[in-house]
Design a protein around this motif. Sequence first.
Motif, PDB file in Angstrom:
ATOM      1  N   THR A 128       0.775  -1.176   0.186  1.00 50.23           N
ATOM      2  CA  THR A 128      -0.079   0.060   0.040  1.00 50.23           C
ATOM      3  C   THR A 128       0.964   1.157  -0.141  1.00 50.23           C
ATOM      4  OG1 THR A 128      -0.215   0.027   2.252  1.00 50.23           O
ATOM      5  CG2 THR A 128      -2.001  -1.195   1.249  1.00 50.23           C
ATOM      6  N   ASN A 150     -10.929   4.609   0.530  1.00 47.87           N
ATOM      7  CA  ASN A 150      -9.630   4.807   1.069  1.00 47.87           C
ATOM      8  C   ASN A 150      -9.515   3.921   2.417  1.00 47.87           C
ATOM      9  OD1 ASN A 150      -6.795   5.679   0.946  1.00 47.87           O
ATOM     10  ND2 ASN A 150      -7.760   7.161   2.614  1.00 47.87           N
ATOM     11  N   SER A 183      -9.370   0.400   1.708  1.00 48.19           N
ATOM     12  CA  SER A 183      -8.063  -0.256   0.950  1.00 48.19           C
ATOM     13  C   SER A 183      -7.030   0.006   2.050  1.00 48.19           C
ATOM     14  CB  SER A 183      -8.011   0.736  -0.193  1.00 48.19           C
ATOM     15  OG  SER A 183      -7.582   1.989   0.146  1.00 48.19           O
ATOM     16  N   LEU A 232      -5.690   3.833  -1.893  1.00 45.75           N
ATOM     17  CA  LEU A 232      -6.014   4.648  -2.690  1.00 45.75           C
ATOM     18  C   LEU A 232      -5.466   6.089  -2.463  1.00 45.75           C
ATOM     19  CD1 LEU A 232      -8.193   5.333  -4.757  1.00 45.75           C
ATOM     20  CD2 LEU A 232      -9.996   5.716  -3.105  1.00 45.75           C
ATOM     21  N   LEU A 285      -2.227   6.195  -3.966  1.00 46.16           N
ATOM     22  CA  LEU A 285      -2.341   5.724  -5.242  1.00 46.16           C
ATOM     23  C   LEU A 285      -1.323   4.593  -5.539  1.00 46.16           C
ATOM     24  CD1 LEU A 285      -3.162   8.809  -7.479  1.00 46.16           C
ATOM     25  CD2 LEU A 285      -4.595   6.846  -6.872  1.00 46.16           C
ATOM     26  N   THR A 332      -4.447   0.035  -5.274  1.00 45.85           N
ATOM     27  CA  THR A 332      -5.295   0.942  -5.243  1.00 45.85           C
ATOM     28  C   THR A 332      -6.555   0.221  -5.647  1.00 45.85           C
ATOM     29  OG1 THR A 332      -3.905   2.647  -6.033  1.00 45.85           O
ATOM     30  CG2 THR A 332      -6.355   2.982  -6.704  1.00 45.85           C
ATOM     31  N   THR A 382      -9.985   4.401 -13.825  1.00 49.20           N
ATOM     32  CA  THR A 382      -9.121   5.149 -12.862  1.00 49.20           C
ATOM     33  C   THR A 382      -7.926   5.842 -13.213  1.00 49.20           C
ATOM     34  OG1 THR A 382      -9.826   3.587 -11.080  1.00 49.20           O
ATOM     35  CG2 THR A 382      -8.169   5.063 -10.261  1.00 49.20           C
ATOM     36  N   MET A 384      -2.070  -1.182 -11.794  1.00 50.36           N
ATOM     37  CA  MET A 384      -2.989  -1.446 -10.757  1.00 50.36           C
ATOM     38  C   MET A 384      -3.722  -2.895 -10.943  1.00 50.36           C
ATOM     39  SD  MET A 384      -4.872   2.283 -10.286  1.00 50.36           S
ATOM     40  CE  MET A 384      -4.856   2.782 -11.950  1.00 50.36           C
TER      41      MET A 384
END
Length: 450
Positions: free
Chosen positions: A40, A68, A71, A75, A78, A82, A138, A163
């Motif tokens: 992440t 967010n 995750s 996110l 990014l 993501t 995205t 991604m």
Amino acid sequence: MADSSTQNPASVIADATRFGDVRRRLLFLIGGLIVYRIGTYIPVPGIDPERVSSFFRDNADTIFGIVNAFSGGALQRLSIFTMGVMPYISASIIVQMMAMVVPQWMEYRKEGESGRRKLTEITRYGTLGLALFQSFVTANGLQAQGFVLSPGWQFLFVATITMTTGALFLMWLGEQITERGVGNGISMIILGGIVAGIPGAIGQTLDQINNGTMTGVFAIVLIIVVLGVTSFCVFVERAQRRIPVDYAKRQVGRRMMAAQTTHLPFKINMSGVIPPIFASSLLLFPATIAGFGGANNESWWGQALQTFAATLGYGQPLHIAIYSFLIIFFSFFYTALVFNARETADNLKKSGAFIRGIRPGQQTGEYIDKVLTRLTLWGALYVAAVCLLPELLRIRGGVPFVFGGTSLLIVVVVAMDFFSQLIAHTQSHQYGSLMKRANLMGYGRSGAPQ
């Protein structure tokens, strides 16, 4: 052995670590979550980190803040993760839905383990397709928002592939945790992301109290609400509706089995955390596309997309109404998907079991279906209430999303499932140790020394 719901979590873990195999499973789970957390923090190439951080600071209370939190901050940074596990969850639900209407897939469901492997393979391909599509949308939105250092098709290609690969890696990691660790891998990854955001949420709440944005009275009310919702979730998740089942006296081989009485246990919330997660993902997708598509677009189409995104935005009446409907709908749908009342009735009939006062076969299936429908109604209302009431409080007081009802429900359900599986692994080893000790002492199956 004490019931899993009444044992102290610390004693459960201490008891489980006495066995080498369980220790290895726990270490594999911890290692998998560490790998996930490291991922992440690895950003997608070509992103402007300052503009991204500024955007998420300004949109912390929108639907982007929700994703967010799920995750674990991937996110907001990014990162390569993501997309998270949402493509896999969406693909799993779609495949299970189609397995009820597509004849070939219906046959797969009846084939046992081989059929399950085929459906798993289809789910993986579906995850690939959804991850590719969502990653491209995205990446295109990031480019339109000006978050990219060097816009162009090169960035679109690299970002989409990066991604998508991250989503597929999380799918693989979740499957490995399920097989070689403890608990459901995908659920543990979601839980890890939510738990990772708790320290930051606590710090944000303290900052709001210090700068006067949140009053001390409201903070006390927030703590009471969080503890109350957590206790209520634990109480409801432990609750069961038990239907008594009698087994008639029957002969198995040369032995005559005495009549027995047992029960069919049904939870109030049979669908678990799937309804709020899938409802959130469905609401996220159109709102995200509308928000990115209408950004910096002064045409009538761009203005219409911006209006649609604002109407469907987090906390808006339309969002709350659709979210509630989707939670209730998926509670019924997923329960019907994972539990077949008619099949259960047929299995009871074949094994010589019956429900008191109910004729075996079709009437038993109808009775089970009626009981399950009532339970699911209350379970759906419970999930909707838990997910919405704290969210309304959060919207009113600016509480971080990690303290919301959806995240609390996920934490409670996943944690209880984790400890249940941990106890099951421990009990299997204890039973094996007892059988080995009995064999060494010379006792046979009948309990008499040989």
